[in-house]
Design a protein around this motif. Structure first.
Motif: not given
Length: 194
Positions: A31-50
């Protein structure tokens, strides 16, 4: 009307937070966008996957919970997603990913927030069609892991959708399931020419 996002199991959230805090997990993720993210990252909007393994002749089908997906935000937009899975030891981090389904999920959620009816958002995977939908479940009291696909629930195919199915168009489950049934039914074999 705001969506009623079900709470993810605490161990699932903890596993994603631990993975986000691990330089190795982030660095090795595709995930290049995660490795190069500028600033803090946070998990949001948990969705159950059925997962919808099969569609019955009646058009309804049991679904099974396959995991929880978290959209990973940096600032005001999702840059990646994290999946968790249930193991014999409980909920565990599975993997990070990016791609069209991340932006498509975020777009479908924003659009769903404008409805006048309250829904519980979920994701519904149809593996045989390589299809993922935002499932807007009408019973907001369900815990996210339970509940059956009701005929009046809404399904929003995410992009990229299979050929012949329009992405980001809301369908009542009772209307879309027959289309999916037709797509999943093998064509009859014709006899050899005489």
């Amino acid at each position: 009307m705001p969506l009623h996002v079900p709470p993810a199991p605490a161990p699932a959230l903890r596993s994603v937070l631990a993975a986000l805090g691990s330089p190795t997990a982030v660095r090795e993720a595709r995930t290049p966008s995660l490795r190069t993210a500028q600033g803090p990252v946070s998990p949001q909007l948990p969705l159950p996957v059925h997962v919808l393994d099969r569609i019955t002749a009646a058009g309804t089908s049991p679904t099974r919970l396959a995991g929880w997906r978290f959209l990973i935000h940096c600032g005001d937009r999702a840059v990646a997603a994290a999946d968790t899975m249930l193991t014999p030891d409980g909920w565990a981090f599975s993997h990070f990913f990016e791609g069209p389904y991340v932006a498509s999920t975020e777009r479908a959620l924003r659009h769903a927030e404008t409805t006048l009816t309250a829904y519980q958002p979920r994701l519904l995977s149809v593996p045989e069609l390589y299809m993922l939908t935002l499932w807007l479940h009408a019973d907001c009291t369900d815990d996210g892991a339970e509940g059956h696909l009701a005929p009046t629930d809404l399904l929003v195919p995410l992009a990229p959708a299979p050929p012949g199915i329009t992405a980001h168009r809301r369908h009542r489950a009772a209307d879309l399931l027959p289309v999916l049934t037709h797509r999943l039914t093998p064509a009859p074999l014709l006899g050899s020419p005489a």
